[in-house]
Design a protein around this motif. Sequence first.
Motif, mmCIF file in Angstrom:
data_model
loop_
_atom_site.group_PDB
_atom_site.id
_atom_site.type_symbol
_atom_site.label_atom_id
_atom_site.label_comp_id
_atom_site.label_asym_id
_atom_site.label_seq_id
_atom_site.Cartn_x
_atom_site.Cartn_y
_atom_site.Cartn_z
ATOM 1 N N GLU A 80 0.824 -1.211 0.000
ATOM 2 C CA GLU A 80 0.000 0.000 0.000
ATOM 3 C C GLU A 80 0.858 1.261 0.000
ATOM 4 O O GLU A 80 0.419 2.320 -0.464
ATOM 5 C CB GLU A 80 -0.929 0.007 1.216
ATOM 6 N N LEU A 81 2.066 1.146 0.515
ATOM 7 C CA LEU A 81 2.985 2.281 0.546
ATOM 8 C C LEU A 81 3.154 2.907 -0.833
ATOM 9 O O LEU A 81 3.365 4.122 -0.960
ATOM 10 C CB LEU A 81 4.348 1.808 1.078
ATOM 11 N N PHE A 82 3.033 2.073 -1.877
ATOM 12 C CA PHE A 82 3.267 2.552 -3.236
ATOM 13 C C PHE A 82 1.993 2.999 -3.950
ATOM 14 O O PHE A 82 2.041 3.344 -5.137
ATOM 15 C CB PHE A 82 3.984 1.473 -4.056
ATOM 16 N N ASP A 83 0.875 3.012 -3.262
ATOM 17 C CA ASP A 83 -0.385 3.421 -3.887
ATOM 18 C C ASP A 83 -0.333 4.827 -4.497
ATOM 19 O O ASP A 83 -0.922 5.052 -5.564
ATOM 20 C CB ASP A 83 -1.537 3.328 -2.883
ATOM 21 N N PRO A 84 0.362 5.785 -3.868
ATOM 22 C CA PRO A 84 0.391 7.138 -4.462
ATOM 23 C C PRO A 84 1.043 7.201 -5.843
ATOM 24 O O PRO A 84 0.817 8.168 -6.579
ATOM 25 C CB PRO A 84 1.200 7.954 -3.439
ATOM 26 N N ILE A 85 1.845 6.199 -6.201
ATOM 27 C CA ILE A 85 2.494 6.225 -7.523
ATOM 28 C C ILE A 85 2.000 5.091 -8.421
ATOM 29 O O ILE A 85 2.516 4.905 -9.519
ATOM 30 C CB ILE A 85 4.037 6.156 -7.389
ATOM 31 N N ARG A 86 0.988 4.371 -7.962
ATOM 32 C CA ARG A 86 0.574 3.163 -8.676
ATOM 33 C C ARG A 86 0.079 3.447 -10.092
ATOM 34 O O ARG A 86 0.243 2.625 -10.999
ATOM 35 C CB ARG A 86 -0.500 2.419 -7.873
ATOM 36 N N ASP A 87 -0.544 4.596 -10.295
ATOM 37 C CA ASP A 87 -1.087 4.916 -11.618
ATOM 38 C C ASP A 87 -0.077 5.622 -12.519
ATOM 39 O O ASP A 87 -0.388 5.946 -13.669
ATOM 40 C CB ASP A 87 -2.338 5.792 -11.472
ATOM 41 N N ASN A 88 1.112 5.851 -12.002
ATOM 42 C CA ASN A 88 2.148 6.505 -12.792
ATOM 43 C C ASN A 88 2.677 5.538 -13.856
ATOM 44 O O ASN A 88 2.941 4.368 -13.572
ATOM 45 C CB ASN A 88 3.281 6.956 -11.862
ATOM 46 N N SER A 89 2.835 6.020 -15.069
ATOM 47 C CA SER A 89 3.275 5.148 -16.166
ATOM 48 C C SER A 89 4.666 4.574 -15.903
ATOM 49 O O SER A 89 4.963 3.435 -16.299
ATOM 50 C CB SER A 89 3.267 5.916 -17.486
#
Length: 315
Positions: A80-89
């Motif tokens: 979940e830590l990486f959720d803020p960048i998950r939609d980044n290409s």
Amino acid sequence: MDMFSEYSQLMQANEKLRSQNEYQSGIELLIEHESVFPDKKYEILFNQLINSMLDENHENALDIHERIVNDGMCTVVNWELFDPIRDNSRFKDVLEKSDKIRQSLQHNASQEVELYFPENYETHKAYPLFIALHGDTNDLEAFKVKWPAKYTTDLGYITLYIQSSQVICTNGYGWVPDFAITNSEISKAVSAVISEYLIDESNVVIGGFSGGAIAAIEVAMSNSVNVSGVIGLCPSIKPPSLTSSSLKNCKENNKKFVIFAGEKDGPDSVEMEIVGCLQSEQVLCRSHINPNIGHAYPADFKAQLSDAIDWIQSL
């Protein structure tokens, strides 16, 4: 800046800085030590990555992610830590590359076990067994630094370390990806020990950190191994076998659970939810919240582990 000759010292220093929210200082410390510990390249980069995410420095985190996979290593991507960048290409590209590397590593991966005996071990005597499970993203080498066999062999336990075959990242394995594999591997490893050594099967305790704590609870609930007690340090998700029927079975069989959480995980942490589930069915349970830390080992873990085992052994 202090330079360390032992990797464990570096990790302790980084954890201390992280606990003080000094994330950038931790990153700088880790960068300084990349050349000192070249065999720990992934671990050092990954800790820089965690610090960057905690510091909300997402661009730096993406840079580190890309460096990891471009250097042929696979990394953790599902936290979940990486959720803020998950939609980044850029992150999506990392995910694709990392998974290909992970699949390649998985092809050659297998379970590993290590067994340690109490001092003056006698072959004709039955001993209690302690099963120690590493956290997800760890291997046995890293786990034993934090959870040494001596902590339990000194208490008279034959101590079985099991490393999962499930690849999480470079140099890291886990229990959570597939609980069917987890139950099977742990059951087979324990059965092999019981078939070869005299074990007091009324005193089999299983414990672990993070993913290992989750797996320990899962094993007890599914009864894939008949354990008398469970010690879970920071079990951050509920395992699938944590059901009303399995809880009732644990109560009927007098299984004991000791659950540890970090204060910074908050009063509504999953660890405390698990404790609530145990208490709701009157399963024998103790819990302890360690002050001033989050998802981490307490400084006095050896003493806490000993106290937990003493309570599990008590009538």
